[in-house]
Design a protein around this motif. Sequence first.
Motif, PDB file in Angstrom:
ATOM      1  N   LEU A  77      55.582  20.940  29.385  1.00 54.68           N
ATOM      2  CA  LEU A  77      54.254  21.306  28.886  1.00 54.68           C
ATOM      3  C   LEU A  77      53.237  20.196  29.152  1.00 54.68           C
ATOM      4  O   LEU A  77      52.090  20.482  29.524  1.00 54.68           O
ATOM      5  CB  LEU A  77      54.319  21.648  27.397  1.00 54.68           C
ATOM      6  CG  LEU A  77      54.980  22.986  27.066  1.00 54.68           C
ATOM      7  CD1 LEU A  77      55.283  23.085  25.567  1.00 54.68           C
ATOM      8  CD2 LEU A  77      54.116  24.148  27.523  1.00 54.68           C
ATOM      9  N   PHE A  78      53.640  18.949  28.976  1.00 53.92           N
ATOM     10  CA  PHE A  78      52.739  17.836  29.296  1.00 53.92           C
ATOM     11  C   PHE A  78      52.387  17.846  30.787  1.00 53.92           C
ATOM     12  O   PHE A  78      51.233  17.624  31.159  1.00 53.92           O
ATOM     13  CB  PHE A  78      53.340  16.481  28.908  1.00 53.92           C
ATOM     14  CG  PHE A  78      53.148  16.108  27.469  1.00 53.92           C
ATOM     15  CD1 PHE A  78      51.881  15.948  26.927  1.00 53.92           C
ATOM     16  CD2 PHE A  78      54.239  15.884  26.640  1.00 53.92           C
ATOM     17  CE1 PHE A  78      51.696  15.589  25.599  1.00 53.92           C
ATOM     18  CE2 PHE A  78      54.064  15.520  25.313  1.00 53.92           C
ATOM     19  CZ  PHE A  78      52.793  15.375  24.794  1.00 53.92           C
ATOM     20  N   GLN A  79      53.368  18.105  31.650  1.00 53.21           N
ATOM     21  CA  GLN A  79      53.110  18.172  33.101  1.00 53.21           C
ATOM     22  C   GLN A  79      52.126  19.287  33.414  1.00 53.21           C
ATOM     23  O   GLN A  79      51.199  19.096  34.216  1.00 53.21           O
ATOM     24  CB  GLN A  79      54.415  18.402  33.864  1.00 53.21           C
ATOM     25  CG  GLN A  79      55.253  17.170  34.048  1.00 53.21           C
ATOM     26  CD  GLN A  79      54.533  16.109  34.838  1.00 53.21           C
ATOM     27  OE1 GLN A  79      54.405  14.997  34.372  1.00 53.21           O
ATOM     28  NE2 GLN A  79      54.043  16.416  36.024  1.00 53.21           N
ATOM     29  N   ARG A  80      52.319  20.430  32.801  1.00 51.54           N
ATOM     30  CA  ARG A  80      51.415  21.560  33.036  1.00 51.54           C
ATOM     31  C   ARG A  80      50.012  21.238  32.532  1.00 51.54           C
ATOM     32  O   ARG A  80      49.024  21.632  33.163  1.00 51.54           O
ATOM     33  CB  ARG A  80      51.986  22.816  32.376  1.00 51.54           C
ATOM     34  CG  ARG A  80      53.228  23.300  33.114  1.00 51.54           C
ATOM     35  CD  ARG A  80      53.997  24.393  32.421  1.00 51.54           C
ATOM     36  NE  ARG A  80      53.154  25.510  32.041  1.00 51.54           N
ATOM     37  CZ  ARG A  80      53.479  26.389  31.106  1.00 51.54           C
ATOM     38  NH1 ARG A  80      54.642  26.284  30.465  1.00 51.54           N
ATOM     39  NH2 ARG A  80      52.667  27.384  30.799  1.00 51.54           N
ATOM     40  N   PHE A  81      49.918  20.511  31.419  1.00 48.76           N
ATOM     41  CA  PHE A  81      48.610  20.091  30.915  1.00 48.76           C
ATOM     42  C   PHE A  81      47.905  19.228  31.958  1.00 48.76           C
ATOM     43  O   PHE A  81      46.724  19.415  32.239  1.00 48.76           O
ATOM     44  CB  PHE A  81      48.753  19.325  29.593  1.00 48.76           C
ATOM     45  CG  PHE A  81      47.451  18.794  29.076  1.00 48.76           C
ATOM     46  CD1 PHE A  81      46.648  19.570  28.259  1.00 48.76           C
ATOM     47  CD2 PHE A  81      47.010  17.520  29.421  1.00 48.76           C
ATOM     48  CE1 PHE A  81      45.419  19.092  27.798  1.00 48.76           C
ATOM     49  CE2 PHE A  81      45.788  17.035  28.967  1.00 48.76           C
ATOM     50  CZ  PHE A  81      44.996  17.830  28.152  1.00 48.76           C
ATOM     51  N   GLU A  82      48.634  18.271  32.516  1.00 49.29           N
ATOM     52  CA  GLU A  82      48.047  17.363  33.510  1.00 49.29           C
ATOM     53  C   GLU A  82      47.554  18.121  34.743  1.00 49.29           C
ATOM     54  O   GLU A  82      46.573  17.718  35.360  1.00 49.29           O
ATOM     55  CB  GLU A  82      49.065  16.297  33.934  1.00 49.29           C
ATOM     56  CG  GLU A  82      49.352  15.276  32.856  1.00 49.29           C
ATOM     57  CD  GLU A  82      48.126  14.487  32.449  1.00 49.29           C
ATOM     58  OE1 GLU A  82      47.320  14.103  33.322  1.00 49.29           O
ATOM     59  OE2 GLU A  82      47.963  14.250  31.240  1.00 49.29           O
ATOM     60  N   SER A  83      48.210  19.209  35.071  1.00 49.25           N
ATOM     61  CA  SER A  83      47.838  19.999  36.246  1.00 49.25           C
ATOM     62  C   SER A  83      46.664  20.935  35.984  1.00 49.25           C
ATOM     63  O   SER A  83      46.053  21.429  36.936  1.00 49.25           O
ATOM     64  CB  SER A  83      49.033  20.831  36.718  1.00 49.25           C
ATOM     65  OG  SER A  83      50.089  19.993  37.099  1.00 49.25           O
ATOM     66  N   ALA A  84      46.372  21.202  34.728  1.00 52.71           N
ATOM     67  CA  ALA A  84      45.283  22.126  34.376  1.00 52.71           C
ATOM     68  C   ALA A  84      43.929  21.437  34.551  1.00 52.71           C
ATOM     69  O   ALA A  84      43.803  20.222  34.411  1.00 52.71           O
ATOM     70  CB  ALA A  84      45.449  22.622  32.940  1.00 52.71           C
ATOM     71  N   MET A  85      42.934  22.228  34.840  1.00 50.94           N
ATOM     72  CA  MET A  85      41.566  21.729  35.053  1.00 50.94           C
ATOM     73  C   MET A  85      41.032  21.080  33.773  1.00 50.94           C
ATOM     74  O   MET A  85      41.091  21.687  32.708  1.00 50.94           O
ATOM     75  CB  MET A  85      40.658  22.894  35.443  1.00 50.94           C
ATOM     76  CG  MET A  85      39.230  22.501  35.665  1.00 50.94           C
ATOM     77  SD  MET A  85      38.943  21.724  37.250  1.00 50.94           S
ATOM     78  CE  MET A  85      39.202  23.106  38.332  1.00 50.94           C
ATOM     79  N   PRO A  86      40.535  19.847  33.850  1.00 49.07           N
ATOM     80  CA  PRO A  86      39.940  19.211  32.661  1.00 49.07           C
ATOM     81  C   PRO A  86      38.860  20.106  32.041  1.00 49.07           C
ATOM     82  O   PRO A  86      38.070  20.717  32.743  1.00 49.07           O
ATOM     83  CB  PRO A  86      39.338  17.919  33.223  1.00 49.07           C
ATOM     84  CG  PRO A  86      40.181  17.614  34.418  1.00 49.07           C
ATOM     85  CD  PRO A  86      40.506  18.962  35.022  1.00 49.07           C
ATOM     86  N   GLY A  87      38.902  20.196  30.716  1.00 49.34           N
ATOM     87  CA  GLY A  87      37.920  20.979  29.976  1.00 49.34           C
ATOM     88  C   GLY A  87      38.190  22.474  29.964  1.00 49.34           C
ATOM     89  O   GLY A  87      37.437  23.227  29.349  1.00 49.34           O
ATOM     90  N   SER A  88      39.263  22.913  30.605  1.00 51.63           N
ATOM     91  CA  SER A  88      39.521  24.348  30.735  1.00 51.63           C
ATOM     92  C   SER A  88      40.220  24.922  29.503  1.00 51.63           C
ATOM     93  O   SER A  88      40.903  24.199  28.772  1.00 51.63           O
ATOM     94  CB  SER A  88      40.389  24.617  31.970  1.00 51.63           C
ATOM     95  OG  SER A  88      41.714  24.168  31.750  1.00 51.63           O
ATOM     96  N   PRO A  89      40.079  26.228  29.300  1.00 53.07           N
ATOM     97  CA  PRO A  89      40.803  26.894  28.212  1.00 53.07           C
ATOM     98  C   PRO A  89      42.321  26.763  28.366  1.00 53.07           C
ATOM     99  O   PRO A  89      43.039  26.775  27.370  1.00 53.07           O
ATOM    100  CB  PRO A  89      40.372  28.359  28.327  1.00 53.07           C
ATOM    101  CG  PRO A  89      39.078  28.332  29.059  1.00 53.07           C
ATOM    102  CD  PRO A  89      39.150  27.141  29.978  1.00 53.07           C
TER     103      PRO A  89
END
Length: 185
Positions: A21-33
Amino acid sequence: MAHDGDVVAELTDDHREVADLFQRFESAMPGSPDRKRLVDALTIALVRHEVAEEQHLYPAVREHLAEGETLADKALAAHRRVELLLKELERREPADLDFDRLVVKLRTEVTAHVADEERQLLPRLRDGVHPHVLENLGKKVREAKRTAPTRPHPAAPSTPPANKLLAPGLGLVDRVRDVVSGRGR
């Protein structure tokens, strides 16, 4: 995640789920839902995991391991720090200036706690406790996670018997709130 293993396998699998989940967070666009959704998923996974450890793992550590009191107290202190960070994140949106900073602090805290458990506590438990006891603890941990809260409650007790009495009620309220709000889907 639902497993059939002993407590060490169950908790180690939880650790891998949180790391993912932390890895997926890092891959997500900053500020995104997506980042908020992932923090919600992290919160749910971490709170359930911590509640189960507090109800079953740490009492077993106190009972079965030399220096068990010290090991359990150290882990409970780490849980408290994580829960306070989760509470702060609960109040934030991904666009908030300190959202990402709080997630970095959370990841640092969780990573250190997981490393300590996997290098110290869990191997000592595996070596010092009968496999039947470890299997039974795995079952108890899985059951506790099913009824555990899904949101941080830093003021809730973290040791038995009070945590075992209050957690299922808090969990029920949290799950109702999650259904109503759509959180955790």
